[in-house]
Design a protein around this motif. Structure first.
Motif, PDB file in Angstrom:
ATOM      1  N   TYR A   1       0.796  -1.237   0.000  1.00 14.07           N
ATOM      2  CA  TYR A   1       0.000   0.000   0.000  1.00 14.07           C
ATOM      3  C   TYR A   1       0.825   1.282   0.000  1.00 14.07           C
ATOM      4  O   TYR A   1       0.256   2.380  -0.126  1.00 14.07           O
TER       5      TYR A   1
ATOM      6  N   ASP B   1      -0.091   4.809   1.763  1.00 13.72           N
ATOM      7  CA  ASP B   1      -1.488   4.679   2.187  1.00 13.72           C
ATOM      8  C   ASP B   1      -1.684   3.564   3.206  1.00 13.72           C
ATOM      9  O   ASP B   1      -2.818   3.269   3.595  1.00 13.72           O
TER      10      ASP B   1
ATOM     11  N   VAL C   1      -5.261   2.455   5.078  1.00 11.08           N
ATOM     12  CA  VAL C   1      -5.939   1.178   4.795  1.00 11.08           C
ATOM     13  C   VAL C   1      -6.169   0.409   6.087  1.00 11.08           C
ATOM     14  O   VAL C   1      -7.252  -0.144   6.317  1.00 11.08           O
TER      15      VAL C   1
END
Length: 746
Positions: A168, A171, A175
């Motif tokens: 990810y 991010d 998440v």
């Protein structure tokens, strides 16, 4: 409570799951190291740590500092900074470059890297490419640390934090906070249990719909990976979900309906005869497995039907009116090989039926039969392809036939990426009149479906394999299901060709397969031995001695010729412990031998390793064996030799490899080794099946050594039931045949 600050010199043990670590640390201002133990997630060699805890005395290991809390801090001395940068933590900086950078910038080094990284160009030997590499690595490490700090309270290991960041990027924390169950679906190596631990700690309730949905998908996926099940019976799935989640049955049924609506699972009825009545049940599939099983059945039946279709016909029509007796006589005159009745029938069936199966145990002449089929194909001027599911099996097939053979993945021209996609398919099929697949027992339902997509009706397909071996590592029971369906022509070779006196490998393999105890004659045997031992720890020590000293001394084989095969992963004679002991004996640490710790494993130059998942970018696949040839700390890269092909691994990818001094019997499928050593203990009771012992023994070309208990061998020989897999391919094939036979209704 006391506080200890120092530099991590060495990590001697690390448990990837719990984070428990044993480290040697040099305290500030001291010239000696101390042992620090405890849950230390995210520490690396060369880092400066501040540890809060207590001094204790271990009865075996002596004085230790037991850590309660650990935080990493930037090193404050020149030696500390140099050690930190040169530890391999930052890609692009090795020990030599670290020394030059610290010599240039002194105590200001870390600030320069953080705030003015372009000034690194002032350092001798550091160019623009190296600076770009260092900048990216420094930024990545900073973000990984942020993820680790967030996860530390949830007991998540360093290795998993790195995987989450790789998936990810920046991010990752967003998440984790918004949908932690995405981890179970999208991050390899993170299952429902870990995702659920994070989610529950973040306040997601026990009966949340997203939790139940994630658990059901996890159970289906886990059973496919661990046990090879293509589906689970609905009632079994519901009971397992209740046990895992501790929620009412109605909530699980609601989640099942949701998954059906979303198209993530498929449900089909099962009718089973049970006493005087019929038992009604449902099979619950993950959608990819349902599509694959249905696709295999339909595509196989379409190939079978080609001969009856006047528009398609078969590409090998010339063999329908062939002078077989003259052809077999010519082969015998040319090669000196006389095929027996079964072998002749196998040749005729393969060349006249659009789909056929050739099966039989070791020494029954499968290779000779395939060679004859190839001879007839070449004489007729038609094209053919040879393939096998693994690289080693394809290499063996090529050596046996003297013709090129490919893995199924390479044959289908696998496309790089996370998902399994191939350039060869319905719109771009294989160009051949016949496709011959050896070691077909290793074909799982997903790969078989992709293979059949690329074979056009009219092309012949021959599946060659030993149905009595273990089924594929992946989900499904393809070869056995095809045979049991009764729809595809099958020829089984049973005649064993003569063995040299004192040679027992083939004889004992067939005895085991018939439910008879193997012949044990340590005095007169040339290739089959049993060392009796009933204590697992003693058995492990004996196995190391057999591999390290006894086999090389008596038979002249090299260590690389000997493969240890274990039924299980855990325990003293499991794969895990045997690898630790064999690595220590065969490839111990040395000052001139580079090594790299990855989770609970230490990879060292010279180690035998195995790939444990398909990597389509690297073109290495689950079960491929290699050897570590180089470890570059500066580039954070390990180079592995797979049968002459050098494949680089970033340090963050080392979770795809395990040591392979010992491997599971399952992972040995499709391979042959000069010698195999197999522990057979009653502690392996749950895995003692006839086909498992049979598979292990038939991996050996020259020598089999069993280590363990005759009673355990007897248990395996008596246990004829194959490891059961939920699969409905045979049913689907029979249903298609039944539908075709039905009279048309008016």
């Amino acid at each position: 409570m006391e506080t200890l600050t120092g530099v991590v010199e060495r990590i001697t043990y690390h448990n990837e799951e719990t984070g428990y670590t044993v480290a040697r640390v040099t305290p500030e201002g001291k010239d000696y190291t101390v042992t620090v133990v405890g849950p230390m997630i995210g520490i690396n060699v060369g880092e400066t740590v501040r540890v809060t805890g207590l001094w204790t005395v271990h009865p075996q290991y002596g004085r230790q500092f037991k850590a309660e809390r650990v935080e990493t801090i930037q090193p404050a001395t020149l030696a500390g900074i140099e050690k930190y940068l040169g530890s391999g933590l930052i890609k692009g900086i090795g020990p030599v470059t670290a020394k030059r950078i610290v010599r240039k910038f002194g105590l200001d080094t870390l600030r320069v890297i953080e705030e003015e990284p372009d000034r690194l160009l002032e350092v001798l030997g550091v160019g623009p490419k190296r600076v770009a590499l260092i900048k990216a690595a420094w930024e990545e490490q900073r973000h990984i640390k942020d993820v680790m700090v967030f996860l530390q309270g949830h007991g998540v290991s360093t290795g998993l934090a790195v995987k989450i960041y790789k998936q990810y990027g920046n991010d990752a924390i967003h998440v984790l906070k918004t949908d932690p169950y995405r981890l179970a679906r999208e991050v390899r190596g993170i299952g429902f249990i870990t995702a659920d631990k994070i989610a529950r700690n973040m306040g997601i309730p026990e009966d949340a719909p997203e939790r139940i949905v994630a658990a059901i998908a996890y159970l289906l996926s886990e059973e496919a990976d661990r046990s090879g099940h293509v589906y689970l019976p609905r009632q079994e799935l519901v009971e397992r979900a209740q046990e895992l989640l501790n929620v009412p049955e109605e909530r699980i049924l609601e989640a099942l309906d949701t998954l059906v609506e979303l198209g993530e699972i498929q449900v089909e009825p099962i009718r089973e005869e049970e006493g005087p009545g019929v038992k009604e049940e449902q099979a619950v599939y993950l959608t990819p497995f349902h599509r694959a099983e249905l696709g295999v059945a339909r595509r196989l039946y379409r190939l079978l039907s080609a001969a009856r279709d006047s528009l398609l016909g078969t590409r090998l029509h010339m063999f329908q009116s062939f002078d077989w007796e003259s052809a077999f006589a010519a082969v015998q005159q040319e090669t000196g090989v006389r095929l027996n009745r079964e072998q002749r029938q196998a040749v005729r069936t393969a060349l006249t039926s659009p789909v056929s199966v050739l099966t039989g145990g070791p020494g029954t002449g499968k290779t000779t039969t395939v060679q004859t089929i190839i001879r007839f194909l070449e004489a007729a001027g038609v094209s053919y392809i040879l393939a096998s599911p693994t690289g080693r099996a394809a290499k063996r097939l090529s050596e046996a036939t003297g013709r090129p053979a490919k893995t199924v993945h390479r044959l289908l021209e696998v496309s790089p990426g996370e998902t399994l996609t191939f350039k060869r398919n319905e719109t771009n099929p294989l160009e051949a009149d016949m496709v011959i697949v050896d070691e077909a027992s290793m074909l799982d339902v997903l790969l078989m479906n992709h293979l059949l997509k690329a074979i056009t009706p009219g092309t012949h397909l021959l599946l060659v394999g030993d149905v009595d071996q273990l089924p594929s590592v992946g989900a499904g029971n393809v070869l056995r299901d095809i045979i049991q369906s009764g729809v595809v022509p099958v020829v089984q070779l049973t005649q064993i060709f003569r063995q040299p006196e004192g040679s027992y490998i083939v004889i004992n393999a067939h005895r085991i397969n018939r439910g008879q105890m193997p012949i044990i004659d340590n005095q007169n045997a040339k290739d089959f031995f049993l060392f009796k031992v009933d204590d697992p720890e003693a058995a492990a020590d004996l196995i190391v001695d057999i591999v390290q000293r006894r086999i090389p001394n008596r038979f002249g084989l090299q260590h690389g010729d000997i493969q240890v095969l274990s039924p299980m992963h855990r325990g003293p004679v499991g794969v895990g412990n045997l690898n630790l002991q064999l690595q220590e004996a065969l490839n111990p640490p040395a000052p001139n031998k580079a090594e790299r710790r990855a989770g609970g494993r230490v990879f060292r130059v010279g180690d035998r390793v195995m790939q444990i998942r398909n990597n389509y970018d690297k073109e290495v696949y689950n079960g491929d064996l290699g050897r570590v040839v180089r470890i570059n700390m500066e580039l954070q890269e390990m180079l592995v030799d797979f049968d002459g092909r050098l494949v680089p691994y970033d340090f963050l990818e080392l979770d795809e490899l395990v040591h392979a001094y010992a491997i599971s019997v399952h992972k040995s499928q499709g391979s042959e080794y000069p010698a195999v050593v197999v522990p057979v203990m009653t502690t392996h009771y749950v895995m003692l099946h006839r086909n498992l012992l049979y598979t292990a023994i038939t991996r050996a070309k020259e020598l089999v050594v069993l280590v363990g208990e005759p009673r355990a061998i007897a248990i395996a020989v008596r246990n004829a039931s194959p490891l059961n897999r939920h699969s409905r391919l045979a049913v689907k094939l029979r249903e298609l045949a039944h539908e075709e036979k039905k009279e048309p209704t008016v």
